[in-house]
Design a protein around this motif. Structure first.
Motif, PDB file in Angstrom:
ATOM      1  N   GLY A  40       0.787  -1.221   0.000  1.00 44.70           N
ATOM      2  CA  GLY A  40       0.000   0.000   0.000  1.00 44.70           C
ATOM      3  C   GLY A  40       0.820   1.273   0.000  1.00 44.70           C
ATOM      4  N   SER A  41       2.151   1.178   0.051  1.00 45.89           N
ATOM      5  CA  SER A  41       2.965   2.387   0.015  1.00 45.89           C
ATOM      6  C   SER A  41       3.192   2.796  -1.435  1.00 45.89           C
ATOM      7  CB  SER A  41       4.288   2.167   0.734  1.00 45.89           C
ATOM      8  OG  SER A  41       5.032   1.155   0.093  1.00 45.89           O
ATOM      9  N   SER A  42       3.350   4.090  -1.633  1.00 47.68           N
ATOM     10  CA  SER A  42       3.541   4.603  -2.985  1.00 47.68           C
ATOM     11  C   SER A  42       5.008   4.585  -3.355  1.00 47.68           C
ATOM     12  CB  SER A  42       3.016   6.036  -3.076  1.00 47.68           C
ATOM     13  OG  SER A  42       1.641   6.052  -2.839  1.00 47.68           O
ATOM     14  N   ARG A  43       5.276   4.417  -4.641  1.00 47.64           N
ATOM     15  CA  ARG A  43       6.648   4.483  -5.129  1.00 47.64           C
ATOM     16  C   ARG A  43       6.634   5.050  -6.532  1.00 47.64           C
ATOM     17  NH1 ARG A  43       7.932   0.692  -8.868  1.00 47.64           N
ATOM     18  NH2 ARG A  43       6.546  -1.056  -9.093  1.00 47.64           N
ATOM     19  N   THR A  44       7.680   5.726  -6.899  1.00 46.01           N
ATOM     20  CA  THR A  44       7.840   6.248  -8.247  1.00 46.01           C
ATOM     21  C   THR A  44       8.890   5.402  -8.935  1.00 46.01           C
ATOM     22  OG1 THR A  44       7.343   8.469  -7.481  1.00 46.01           O
ATOM     23  CG2 THR A  44       8.429   8.283  -9.604  1.00 46.01           C
ATOM     24  N   PRO A  45       8.621   4.904 -10.158  1.00 50.14           N
ATOM     25  CA  PRO A  45       9.603   4.080 -10.859  1.00 50.14           C
ATOM     26  C   PRO A  45      10.913   4.838 -11.058  1.00 50.14           C
ATOM     27  CG  PRO A  45       7.473   4.012 -11.972  1.00 50.14           C
ATOM     28  CD  PRO A  45       7.395   5.077 -10.905  1.00 50.14           C
ATOM     29  N   ASP A  46      12.032   4.099 -10.988  1.00 46.90           N
ATOM     30  CA  ASP A  46      13.354   4.687 -11.119  1.00 46.90           C
ATOM     31  C   ASP A  46      13.872   4.533 -12.540  1.00 46.90           C
ATOM     32  OD1 ASP A  46      13.432   5.249  -8.390  1.00 46.90           O
ATOM     33  OD2 ASP A  46      14.144   3.224  -7.940  1.00 46.90           O
ATOM     34  N   GLY A  47      14.830   5.363 -12.908  1.00 49.75           N
ATOM     35  CA  GLY A  47      15.548   5.231 -14.169  1.00 49.75           C
ATOM     36  C   GLY A  47      14.693   5.549 -15.375  1.00 49.75           C
ATOM     37  N   GLY A  48      15.307   5.495 -16.577  1.00 47.56           N
ATOM     38  CA  GLY A  48      14.597   5.797 -17.801  1.00 47.56           C
ATOM     39  C   GLY A  48      14.458   4.599 -18.706  1.00 47.56           C
ATOM     40  N   LYS A  49      14.780   3.427 -18.212  1.00 47.10           N
ATOM     41  CA  LYS A  49      14.757   2.227 -19.043  1.00 47.10           C
ATOM     42  C   LYS A  49      13.420   1.509 -18.949  1.00 47.10           C
ATOM     43  CE  LYS A  49      19.701   1.616 -18.702  1.00 47.10           C
ATOM     44  NZ  LYS A  49      20.810   0.738 -18.381  1.00 47.10           N
ATOM     45  N   VAL A  50      13.105   0.741 -19.979  1.00 43.89           N
ATOM     46  CA  VAL A  50      11.891  -0.057 -20.040  1.00 43.89           C
ATOM     47  C   VAL A  50      12.310  -1.514 -20.181  1.00 43.89           C
ATOM     48  CG1 VAL A  50       9.767  -0.519 -21.327  1.00 43.89           C
ATOM     49  CG2 VAL A  50      10.658   1.817 -21.204  1.00 43.89           C
ATOM     50  N   THR A  51      11.808  -2.384 -19.320  1.00 45.02           N
ATOM     51  CA  THR A  51      12.097  -3.811 -19.422  1.00 45.02           C
ATOM     52  C   THR A  51      10.842  -4.540 -19.861  1.00 45.02           C
ATOM     53  OG1 THR A  51      13.794  -3.702 -17.719  1.00 45.02           O
ATOM     54  CG2 THR A  51      12.877  -5.873 -18.188  1.00 45.02           C
ATOM     55  N   VAL A  52      10.968  -5.295 -20.933  1.00 40.24           N
ATOM     56  CA  VAL A  52       9.863  -6.097 -21.463  1.00 40.24           C
ATOM     57  C   VAL A  52      10.196  -7.553 -21.173  1.00 40.24           C
ATOM     58  CG1 VAL A  52       8.558  -6.728 -23.510  1.00 40.24           C
ATOM     59  CG2 VAL A  52       9.454  -4.402 -23.276  1.00 40.24           C
ATOM     60  N   ILE A  53       9.295  -8.241 -20.484  1.00 39.49           N
ATOM     61  CA  ILE A  53       9.505  -9.653 -20.146  1.00 39.49           C
ATOM     62  C   ILE A  53       8.638 -10.501 -21.065  1.00 39.49           C
ATOM     63  CG2 ILE A  53       9.283 -11.392 -18.351  1.00 39.49           C
ATOM     64  CD1 ILE A  53       9.674  -9.079 -16.322  1.00 39.49           C
ATOM     65  N   VAL A  54       9.288 -11.448 -21.734  1.00 36.88           N
ATOM     66  CA  VAL A  54       8.605 -12.356 -22.657  1.00 36.88           C
ATOM     67  C   VAL A  54       8.988 -13.765 -22.258  1.00 36.88           C
ATOM     68  CG1 VAL A  54       8.328 -13.035 -25.058  1.00 36.88           C
ATOM     69  CG2 VAL A  54       8.718 -10.635 -24.500  1.00 36.88           C
ATOM     70  N   GLY A  55       8.081 -14.465 -21.599  1.00 35.46           N
ATOM     71  CA  GLY A  55       8.369 -15.817 -21.129  1.00 35.46           C
ATOM     72  C   GLY A  55       9.540 -15.799 -20.174  1.00 35.46           C
ATOM     73  N   ASN A  56      10.596 -16.562 -20.490  1.00 39.14           N
ATOM     74  CA  ASN A  56      11.792 -16.619 -19.654  1.00 39.14           C
ATOM     75  C   ASN A  56      12.853 -15.605 -20.063  1.00 39.14           C
ATOM     76  OD1 ASN A  56      10.743 -18.715 -18.125  1.00 39.14           O
ATOM     77  ND2 ASN A  56      11.547 -20.271 -19.520  1.00 39.14           N
ATOM     78  N   GLU A  57      12.566 -14.776 -21.056  1.00 43.26           N
ATOM     79  CA  GLU A  57      13.521 -13.797 -21.541  1.00 43.26           C
ATOM     80  C   GLU A  57      13.020 -12.392 -21.232  1.00 43.26           C
ATOM     81  OE1 GLU A  57      15.594 -15.104 -25.414  1.00 43.26           O
ATOM     82  OE2 GLU A  57      13.476 -15.601 -25.663  1.00 43.26           O
ATOM     83  N   SER A  58      13.945 -11.456 -21.211  1.00 47.60           N
ATOM     84  CA  SER A  58      13.558 -10.061 -21.042  1.00 47.60           C
ATOM     85  C   SER A  58      14.473  -9.198 -21.890  1.00 47.60           C
ATOM     86  CB  SER A  58      13.628  -9.638 -19.575  1.00 47.60           C
ATOM     87  OG  SER A  58      14.960  -9.658 -19.122  1.00 47.60           O
ATOM     88  N   ALA A  59      13.986  -8.031 -22.241  1.00 52.81           N
ATOM     89  CA  ALA A  59      14.770  -7.056 -22.983  1.00 52.81           C
ATOM     90  C   ALA A  59      14.612  -5.715 -22.288  1.00 52.81           C
ATOM     91  CB  ALA A  59      14.294  -6.974 -24.430  1.00 52.81           C
ATOM     92  N   THR A  60      15.731  -5.053 -22.027  1.00 47.94           N
ATOM     93  CA  THR A  60      15.704  -3.734 -21.418  1.00 47.94           C
ATOM     94  C   THR A  60      16.169  -2.726 -22.450  1.00 47.94           C
ATOM     95  OG1 THR A  60      16.127  -4.654 -19.235  1.00 47.94           O
ATOM     96  CG2 THR A  60      16.569  -2.305 -19.528  1.00 47.94           C
ATOM     97  N   ILE A  61      15.364  -1.695 -22.663  1.00 45.46           N
ATOM     98  CA  ILE A  61      15.684  -0.667 -23.646  1.00 45.46           C
ATOM     99  C   ILE A  61      15.656   0.696 -22.966  1.00 45.46           C
ATOM    100  CG2 ILE A  61      14.844  -1.968 -25.640  1.00 45.46           C
ATOM    101  CD1 ILE A  61      12.222  -0.344 -25.434  1.00 45.46           C
ATOM    102  N   ASN A  62      16.345   1.639 -23.560  1.00 49.46           N
ATOM    103  CA  ASN A  62      16.332   3.014 -23.085  1.00 49.46           C
ATOM    104  C   ASN A  62      16.252   3.910 -24.315  1.00 49.46           C
ATOM    105  OD1 ASN A  62      16.485   5.338 -21.629  1.00 49.46           O
ATOM    106  ND2 ASN A  62      18.643   5.145 -21.111  1.00 49.46           N
ATOM    107  N   PRO A  63      15.047   4.074 -24.855  1.00 47.04           N
ATOM    108  CA  PRO A  63      14.917   4.871 -26.072  1.00 47.04           C
ATOM    109  C   PRO A  63      15.283   6.335 -25.822  1.00 47.04           C
ATOM    110  CG  PRO A  63      12.828   3.808 -25.487  1.00 47.04           C
ATOM    111  CD  PRO A  63      13.783   3.553 -24.388  1.00 47.04           C
ATOM    112  N   PRO A  64      15.763   7.023 -26.863  1.00 45.93           N
ATOM    113  CA  PRO A  64      16.051   8.448 -26.714  1.00 45.93           C
ATOM    114  C   PRO A  64      14.742   9.235 -26.540  1.00 45.93           C
ATOM    115  CG  PRO A  64      16.266   7.797 -29.007  1.00 45.93           C
ATOM    116  CD  PRO A  64      16.030   6.542 -28.219  1.00 45.93           C
ATOM    117  N   GLU A  65      14.856  10.500 -26.284  1.00 44.31           N
ATOM    118  CA  GLU A  65      13.677  11.351 -26.043  1.00 44.31           C
ATOM    119  C   GLU A  65      12.734  11.365 -27.245  1.00 44.31           C
ATOM    120  OE1 GLU A  65      11.074  13.593 -23.950  1.00 44.31           O
ATOM    121  OE2 GLU A  65      12.900  12.672 -23.175  1.00 44.31           O
TER     122      GLU A  65
END
Length: 109
Positions: A40-65
C-alpha cells in the motif's frame, strides 16, 4: 542485437493494462505516475529504461527522447471479401542506435 517476441491470447482489459504499464515505463522518470506496491505504500519508478519480459527472456531498452512511432492496421480479408479474414493493429517504436549511449543499448536478460 537479439530479438525477443511472443504472441499470446489476452482479454482486451489485459492488453490495455499491459499497454498502460508500458506507456508508464516509457514516460520520462519525472513524469511517471506514482504506483502503489502490495503493502500500500507509494513508489515512483526509477531510471529511464523499459524492461519487457517475454516468457523466460527479457529485454531492457532506453529509447532516446524522440523516436519514430508507427501504427499499422491490417485487414487480411478473404479473397471473396467475407468477414473471415484476420485483422490486427501493430504499434512500433524505432530509433537509431547512434541516438543511444553505448551502455544503454538493448540488454537481453
Amino acid at each position: 542485437m537479439a530479438d525477443v517476441s511472443a504472441e499470446t491470447e489476452k482479454t482486451r482489459a489485459e492488453v490495455a493494462d499491459y499497454l498502460r504499464e508500458f506507456a508508464d515505463e516509457l514516460s520520462p522518470p519525472g513524469e511517471r505516475p506514482v504506483k502503489n506496491d502490495q503493502q500500500g505504500s507509494s513508489r515512483t519508478p526509477d531510471g529511464g529504461k523499459v524492461t519487457v519480459i517475454v516468457g523466460n527472456e527479457s529485454a531492457t531498452i532506453n529509447p532516446p527522447e524522440t523516436v519514430s512511432f508507427g501504427v499499422e492496421v491490417d485487414a487480411d480479408d478473404s479473397l471473396l471479401g467475407g468477414p473471415t479474414g484476420e485483422r490486427g493493429v501493430t504499434f512500433s517504436l524505432n530509433w537509431s542506435s547512434e541516438d543511444v549511449e553505448t551502455d544503454d543499448e538493448l540488454d537481453i536478460g
